[in-house]
Design an enzyme around this catalytic site. Structure first.
Site, short mmCIF file in Angstrom:
data_model
loop_
_atom_site.label_atom_id
_atom_site.label_comp_id
_atom_site.label_asym_id
_atom_site.label_seq_id
_atom_site.Cartn_x
_atom_site.Cartn_y
_atom_site.Cartn_z
N ARG A 136 18.55 -13.42 43.49
CA ARG A 136 19.21 -12.83 44.66
C ARG A 136 18.20 -12.10 45.53
O ARG A 136 18.29 -12.13 46.77
CB ARG A 136 20.35 -11.91 44.22
CG ARG A 136 21.23 -11.48 45.37
CD ARG A 136 22.51 -10.82 44.91
NE ARG A 136 22.25 -9.59 44.20
CZ ARG A 136 23.16 -8.91 43.50
NH1 ARG A 136 24.40 -9.37 43.42
NH2 ARG A 136 22.85 -7.81 42.88
N LYS A 145 21.28 -8.31 49.97
CA LYS A 145 21.30 -6.89 49.65
C LYS A 145 20.25 -6.16 50.49
O LYS A 145 19.20 -5.77 49.99
CB LYS A 145 21.03 -6.73 48.15
CG LYS A 145 21.81 -5.61 47.51
CD LYS A 145 21.86 -5.76 46.01
CE LYS A 145 22.18 -4.48 45.32
NZ LYS A 145 23.44 -3.85 45.72
N1 PLP Z 1 28.92 -5.93 46.73
C1 PLP Z 1 28.03 -5.05 47.21
C2 PLP Z 1 28.06 -4.73 48.66
C3 PLP Z 1 27.09 -4.45 46.36
O1 PLP Z 1 26.21 -3.57 46.81
C4 PLP Z 1 27.12 -4.78 44.99
C5 PLP Z 1 26.14 -4.19 44.08
O2 PLP Z 1 25.15 -4.75 43.73
C6 PLP Z 1 28.06 -5.72 44.54
C7 PLP Z 1 28.95 -6.25 45.44
C8 PLP Z 1 28.12 -6.10 43.11
O3 PLP Z 1 27.07 -6.98 42.74
P1 PLP Z 1 26.51 -7.02 41.28
O4 PLP Z 1 27.67 -7.29 40.38
O5 PLP Z 1 25.55 -8.15 41.27
O6 PLP Z 1 25.88 -5.72 41.01
C1 COI Z 2 24.85 -1.83 42.36
O1 COI Z 2 25.99 -2.00 41.94
O2 COI Z 2 23.86 -1.99 41.64
C2 COI Z 2 24.58 -1.47 43.73
O3 COI Z 2 23.53 -1.78 44.21
C3 COI Z 2 25.55 -0.68 44.44
C4 COI Z 2 24.83 0.53 44.96
C5 COI Z 2 24.86 0.57 46.41
C6 COI Z 2 25.18 1.76 44.27
#
Ligand code: PLP
Ligand code: COI
Length: 342
Positions: A82, A185
């Site tokens: 990612r 991200k």
């Molecule tokens: N959506 C957003 C905007 C996020 O910042 C995150 C955090 O990483 C997620 C979703 C969840 O992604 P993940 O499960 O890969 O941490």
């Molecule tokens: C995460 O879930 O790891 C994120 O990056 C969310 C964060 C903005 C706290």
């Protein structure tokens, strides 16, 4: 090794200093070998592109201590991939997957005493980030970059932990546009979300539900996490949208939901459907699974946990996911990677 001295079971999701971070420099077309340092600051040119034009992206992942003391990561290869997509989308040189994984192992090894003890519910949050450090004043990609990873021990992101929380639909703020950068991200998405999240928190909500920016009809995300819901007829429903971040947690929950006999559906989710779901939740690395107690939309409220308790599917998904992540249950999927001791 003596563990650092924290009140582990009561940690919140906040920054705490650890021993060392690792940083790499990209210059003249290649990455260096990286250095470990205890310096918490970055020397930065005032014209660095990250400061003016937002050339910045990051990742979020966690390390857990297993019962036997080994330290494990959850699907770190997915974070590596990612980050590559994020870098490519804002024209930064991608960090090769092998370099990313090695850097994570190195920095975790240097900070083993900060990995929360098994069974405390806390974890070591890992924050890889990449910034354009080269000086430019025109809008163009930098000629130099820094890739840095720091770690910090954390507890639950939402104050309630695994207790249900209240959300409100925000229709007047878009976090990301369909052809923008919502699916990667990059820091700007989070800056854009502050003006929605902070007023909602001031009104007593844990965070906001965003609708799609184009039609304002479909659910996008909830705060910094993906949305999912369970239907009466046992479907696991989660939004499909070009402006949401593909969550690694959500992807894993889809697999676990299927195993539990729930039928996964990834599709646009009209906001009116919130009144038909039996359970709803947010999921992400920081949020893990946080059950949703209610969603307020205009003057209506969809209530999922009238008794203040999470629904049974949320509980089962949470237990299955966290048991795999912490090594309490076998991992039949190959998701969990041990950090080799240096
Ligand atoms: N959506 C957003 C905007 C996020 O910042 C995150 C955090 O990483 C997620 C979703 C969840 O992604 P993940 O499960 O890969 O941490
Ligand atoms: C995460 O879930 O790891 C994120 O990056 C969310 C964060 C903005 C706290």
């Amino acid at each position: 090794m003596t563990k650092a001295n924290f009140d582990w079971p009561n940690l919140d999701f906040g920054y705490r200093d650890t021993d060392r971070n690792i940083r790499f420099t990209w210059r003249d077309g290649s990455w260096d070998d990286g250095v470990l340092t205890d310096d918490k600051t970055i020397p930065l040119h005032m014209a660095a592109t990250c400061l003016h034009y937002g050339q910045e992206c990051f990742e979020g992942m966690k390390a857990y201590e297993k019962k036997d003391g080994q330290v494990v990561l959850f699907r770190p290869d997915e974070n590596a991939r990612r980050l590559i997509r994020s870098c490519e989308k804002i024209l930064m040189p991608p960090v090769p997957e092998a370099m990313f994984l090695d850097a994570v192992n190195r920095v975790v090894n240097e900070n083993r005493r900060f990995v929360p003890p098994h069974g405390t519910g806390a974890s070591l949050y890992i924050r890889p980030l990449m910034i354009g450090t080269g000086a430019e004043v025109g809008v163009k990609p930098a000629s130099e970059y820094m890739f840095l990873i720091f770690v910090t021990p954390v507890g639950p992101y939402f104050k309630t932990g695994f207790k249900p929380m209240d959300l409100i639909v925000e229709e007047n703020v878009d976090r990301a546009a369909p052809l923008g950068v919502g699916d990667v991200k990059v820091g700007g998405n989070y800056a854009a979300s502050l003006r929605a999240g902070m007023p909602a928190k001031a009104k007593g909500y844990a965070d906001v539900v965003y609708l799609d920016a184009k039609e304002k009809k479909y659910i996008d995300e909830c705060g910094p996490a993906n949305f999912f819901a369970i239907t009466k007829d046992n479907r696991y429903v989660t939004p499909q949208s070009p402006s949401i971040l593909p969550s690694i947690t959500n992807m894993s929950l889809i697999t676990l939901a299927e195993e539990m006999g729930l039928r996964p559906e990834r599709r646009p989710v009209p906001i009116e459907e919130i009144f038909e779901f039996t359970e709803a939740g947010c999921c992400g690395t920081a949020a893990v699974i946080t059950p949703i107690a209610s969603i307020t939309w205009h003057d209506r409220k969809a209530v999922y946990c009238a008794d203040g308790k999470p629904g049974k599917n949320c509980v089962e998904l949470y237990n299955k996911l966290t048991a795999i992540q912490t090594g309490d249950q076998p991992d039949p999927y190959g998701w969990v990677k041990t950090v080799p001791e240096a």
